[in-house]
Enzyme design. Structure first.
Site, PDB file in Angstrom:
ATOM      1  N   ALA A  27      -1.912  52.916  33.833  1.00  0.00           N
ATOM      2  CA  ALA A  27      -1.036  52.854  32.654  1.00  0.00           C
ATOM      3  C   ALA A  27       0.342  53.433  32.961  1.00  0.00           C
ATOM      4  O   ALA A  27       0.487  54.333  33.788  1.00  0.00           O
ATOM      5  CB  ALA A  27      -1.675  53.613  31.503  1.00  0.00           C
ATOM      6  N   GLY A  57      -6.274  52.726  35.538  1.00  0.00           N
ATOM      7  CA  GLY A  57      -6.339  51.338  35.122  1.00  0.00           C
ATOM      8  C   GLY A  57      -6.141  50.357  36.255  1.00  0.00           C
ATOM      9  O   GLY A  57      -6.600  49.207  36.182  1.00  0.00           O
TER      10      GLY A  57
END
Length: 259
Positions: A65, A110
């Site tokens: 992220a 992520g």
């Protein structure tokens, strides 16, 4: 506006490259939208038999992220962005074609969750990988707590998630997170060779094989076998199945058309 996703299609293989290198290809809202638009187009393109996803350069595959962008968000915006990341990661698993993650550099948080949603993972020998979220006061929220245990086993996954450990490519290989370790200069070459090896097979068979594996792994063996049977039955009346039989009889390479 600068684009952060570059796509090249050659010999039935789509190469998706993240080009936000100055931010370690972290998942900004713009990048997430570009990824989803790209995957949507690829999903419906029958000329594309296999997909490779990678990052530009040799520093970062995807660092997860975009925490700098998130710093300026309120709670509602944060929740929406987290949901968008989850949908984007799921999109890699959901597209019809097999996807190879060519992990050229760091894949944290992520970024690793994105790679876990791909079908096969190939990493540069200099890559670093890890689900590092617990060190940031959160947990993997884009499938990491679900996909990693299914890939390497519950105990090993808990160890890595609880410790937020950062792994070398060799360590990731020993854990079973990646299938290949490749020297940096050979990563894309070998990923393309694997994609071409996959892509020479019947495209509808690849779609149904991916569906059967992904859906069957979420169920008991009895249900999984039923899913496999349904996937198989969808190929019985295809032109490609008849072409495969004919080519075998004629001792030649089949010419598949995805029909």
């Amino acid at each position: 506006m600068t684009k952060f996703v570059k796509v090249e299609v050659q010999d039935g293989v789509a190469l998706i490259m993240f080009t936000r290198a100055e931010a370690a290809n972290s998942l900004s809202i713009q990048l997430l939208h570009e990824i989803n638009e790209t995957l949507e187009a690829i999903h419906y393109d029958r000329s594309i038999r296999a997909v490779i996803v990678t990052g530009d350069g040799d520093k970062a595959f995807c660092a997860g992220a975009d925490l700098k962008e998130r710093k300026g968000m309120n709670e509602e915006e944060t929740r929406k962005t987290i949901a968008l990341i989850g949908r984007t990661v799921n999109h890699f698993e959901a597209i019809a074609q097999p996807v190879i993650a060519a992990i050229n550099g760091v894949a944290f948080g992520g970024g690793l969750e994105l790679a876990l949603a791909c079908d096969i993972r190939m990493a540069s020998s200099t890559a670093k990988l890890g689900l590092t979220e617990t060190a940031l006061g959160i947990i993997p929220g884009a499938g990491g707590t679900q996909r990693l245990p299914r890939l390497i086993g519950i105990g090993k996954a808990k160890e890595l998630i609880y410790t937020a450990r950062r792994l070398s490519a060799e360590e990731a290989y020993r854990y079973g997170i990646i299938e290949y370790i490749v020297e940096p200069q050979d990563l894309l070459k070998q990923a393309k060779e694997l994609a071409l090896e996959i892509g020479k097979n019947a495209p509808l068979s690849l779609v149904q094989a991916k569906t059967a594996i992904n859906q069957g792994m979420q169920t008991d063996i009895s249900t999984g076998l039923q899913i496999e049977s349904l996937a198989y039955s969808r190929l019985l009346h295809t032109e490609d199945r008849l072409e495969g039989l004919k080519a075998f009889q004629e001792k030649r390479s089949p010419v598949y058309r995805g029909k």
